[in-house]
Scaffold this motif. Structure first.
Motif, short mmCIF file in Angstrom:
data_model
loop_
_atom_site.label_atom_id
_atom_site.label_comp_id
_atom_site.label_asym_id
_atom_site.label_seq_id
_atom_site.Cartn_x
_atom_site.Cartn_y
_atom_site.Cartn_z
N ARG A 97 0.86 -1.18 0.00
CA ARG A 97 0.00 0.00 0.00
C ARG A 97 0.89 1.23 0.00
NH1 ARG A 97 -4.45 -0.46 4.64
NH2 ARG A 97 -4.86 1.64 3.85
N VAL A 98 0.88 1.97 -1.10
CA VAL A 98 1.70 3.17 -1.21
C VAL A 98 0.80 4.33 -1.68
CG1 VAL A 98 3.78 1.85 -1.72
CG2 VAL A 98 2.34 2.64 -3.61
N ARG A 99 1.34 5.54 -1.73
CA ARG A 99 0.57 6.71 -2.13
C ARG A 99 0.21 6.63 -3.61
NH1 ARG A 99 3.14 11.03 -2.34
NH2 ARG A 99 1.67 12.59 -1.52
N ARG A 100 -1.07 6.80 -3.90
CA ARG A 100 -1.55 6.71 -5.28
C ARG A 100 -2.56 7.81 -5.55
NH1 ARG A 100 0.42 1.79 -6.99
NH2 ARG A 100 0.83 0.29 -5.32
N ASP A 101 -2.54 8.30 -6.78
CA ASP A 101 -3.45 9.37 -7.21
C ASP A 101 -4.75 8.74 -7.72
OD1 ASP A 101 -4.81 11.44 -8.43
OD2 ASP A 101 -3.09 12.20 -9.54
N VAL A 102 -5.84 8.96 -7.00
CA VAL A 102 -7.11 8.33 -7.35
C VAL A 102 -7.58 8.76 -8.74
CG1 VAL A 102 -9.54 8.09 -6.69
CG2 VAL A 102 -7.77 8.16 -4.93
N GLY A 103 -7.40 10.05 -9.06
CA GLY A 103 -7.83 10.55 -10.37
C GLY A 103 -7.15 9.85 -11.53
N SER A 104 -5.87 9.54 -11.37
CA SER A 104 -5.15 8.87 -12.46
C SER A 104 -5.69 7.47 -12.69
CB SER A 104 -3.65 8.81 -12.14
OG SER A 104 -3.39 7.94 -11.03
N TYR A 105 -6.16 6.82 -11.62
CA TYR A 105 -6.74 5.49 -11.78
C TYR A 105 -8.12 5.56 -12.43
CZ TYR A 105 -2.98 3.13 -9.38
OH TYR A 105 -1.74 2.60 -9.07
N ALA A 106 -8.88 6.62 -12.10
CA ALA A 106 -10.18 6.81 -12.74
C ALA A 106 -10.01 7.02 -14.24
CB ALA A 106 -10.90 7.99 -12.11
N GLU A 107 -9.00 7.80 -14.62
CA GLU A 107 -8.72 8.03 -16.04
C GLU A 107 -8.22 6.75 -16.71
OE1 GLU A 107 -5.99 11.23 -15.81
OE2 GLU A 107 -7.55 12.76 -15.51
N ARG A 108 -7.42 5.99 -15.99
CA ARG A 108 -6.90 4.73 -16.53
C ARG A 108 -8.03 3.74 -16.80
NH1 ARG A 108 -2.26 1.24 -13.35
NH2 ARG A 108 -2.28 -0.63 -14.65
N VAL A 109 -8.98 3.66 -15.88
CA VAL A 109 -10.13 2.77 -16.08
C VAL A 109 -10.95 3.22 -17.28
CG1 VAL A 109 -12.33 2.05 -15.06
CG2 VAL A 109 -10.26 1.99 -13.69
N GLY A 110 -11.07 4.53 -17.47
CA GLY A 110 -11.77 5.03 -18.65
C GLY A 110 -11.11 4.58 -19.94
#
Length: 277
Positions: free
Chosen positions: A122-135
Motif C-alpha cells: 500500500r503506497v501513495r496513489r493518485d485516485v484521479g489517475s486510476y479513474a482516467e486509466r479505467v476510462g
C-alpha cells in the motif's frame, strides 16, 4: 458439528413433546438449506479463484511474448526505413503493426495490475489517475454504447494509500456496472462521471442509468445477487466492497448524492491527503 444429525435424533426421541417437533423440524430444514447455500458459494469462489490464477499466469506469459513481438516489429521497421526508404507501404504497415502490439501490451499491463500477488504494497496513489486509466481500459465499451465518460477533480488531486490492484478492481467493477445500466437509457443522455473530492477524501462514481430499485438496495453488495438477470453474476459490487475493506476504503450507495440521475456510488478513503491538481 453434526447439528442436523442431533436434531434428527431429537425428533426421534419418544420423550420429545409433540408440540415442539414442528419447530425442531423447521430448524433442521433451515440448517440443511443454509449448508447447501454455503457449499455452493464455496465451490463458486474456488472456481473463480482457479480462473484468476490461470488468467494471471497466462497474461504474464502473453505480456512477455508481446514485448518480444513489439521489439521485433520495431526492429523490422527500423530495418525497412534504412534499407527501403521509398517503400512507404511497408513502413506504414509495420508502424501499424507496432502500434497494435503496443496497444495490446499496455492493456495486458493494466490486467496485471489487478492481481494482488504482484501489487501487495500500500503506497501513495493518485485516485484521479486510476479513474482516467479505467476510462481508457473501457474505451471500446464506452464508445460502442455511446456513453460520455468524464473525470473531474474540482478540489484538486486526492492521494491515498492503497494497493494498485485494490484501486483498479474497485473502480473497474463500479464503472463496468455503470456501463451496463447506462447503456439501457437513451443514447443522447448516456453519461458516467467520476468526481474526485479531495476535501471529503472520496470519489463518486455516478451514472445516468435507471438507478437502483428500492427492493434491491439491501442486497446489492451481497455475493451472487444480481438484478441483471442472465447478464449478471452478482459479484462486481461484492468484490469492490470486499477489496476496499481490506485496503483502506469503503464503498456505499448514497441516495443523497445526485451527480447524475442514476446510481451514485461513493468510495471513501481512510488514509488520504490532498494533492496538487
Amino acid at each position: 458439528s453434526d447439528a442436523p444429525g442431533l436434531l434428527a435424533a431429537l425428533l426421534d426421541d419418544p420423550e420429545m413433546p409433540k408440540k415442539l417437533k414442528p419447530r425442531v423440524d423447521e430448524i433442521q430444514r433451515s440448517i440443511l438449506a443454509y449448508r447447501e447455500h454455503q457449499t455452493i458459494r464455496i465451490e463458486r469462489t474456488e472456481d473463480l479463484a482457479a480462473v484468476g490464477m490461470s488468467v494471471e499466469s497466462a497474461s504474464h506469459d502473453i505480456l512477455a511474448a508481446g514485448d518480444q513481438a513489439l521489439a521485433i516489429a520495431r526492429s523490422m521497421l527500423a530495418h525497412v526505413a534504412e534499407r527501403m526508404p521509398k517503400n512507404e507501404f511497408m513502413r506504414n504497415q509495420l508502424t501499424n503493426l507496432a502500434d497494435l502490439i503496443s496497444f495490446v501490451s499496455s492493456r495486458l499491463n493494466d490486467i496485471q495490475g489487478l492481481f494482488v500477488s504482484t501489487r501487495q504494497r500500500r503506497v501513495r496513489r493518485d485516485v484521479g489517475s486510476y479513474a482516467e486509466r479505467v476510462g481508457r481500459m473501457f474505451a471500446f465499451a464506452l464508445e460502442r454504447a455511446e456513453i460520455k465518460y468524464t473525470v473531474s477533480q474540482p478540489s484538486g488531486a486526492l492521494i491515498v494509500k492503497s494497493t494498485e490492484a485494490a484501486l483498479l478492481q474497485a473502480m473497474m467493477n463500479l464503472v463496468d456496472n455503470a456501463i451496463y445500466w447506462t447503456s439501457l437509457g437513451k443514447a443522447e443522455a448516456r453519461e458516467i462521471t467520476v468526481q474526485i473530492d479531495a476535501n471529503e477524501s472520496r470519489a463518486i462514481v455516478a451514472d445516468s442509468g435507471p438507478g437502483v430499485d428500492a427492493a434491491d438496495m439491501p442486497f446489492i453488495f451481497e455475493p451472487f445477487y444480481s438484478s441483471k438477470g442472465v447478464d449478471g453474476k452478482g459479484l462486481g459490487l461484492y468484490i469492490a466492497r470486499q477489496v476496499g475493506a481490506r485496503n483502506g476504503f469503503a464503498i456505499t450507495l448514497d441516495e443523497d448524492i445526485a451527480l447524475l440521475p442514476g446510481a451514485n456510488f461513493v468510495i471513501t478513503f481512510d488514509d488520504a491527503e490532498a494533492g496538487v491538481n
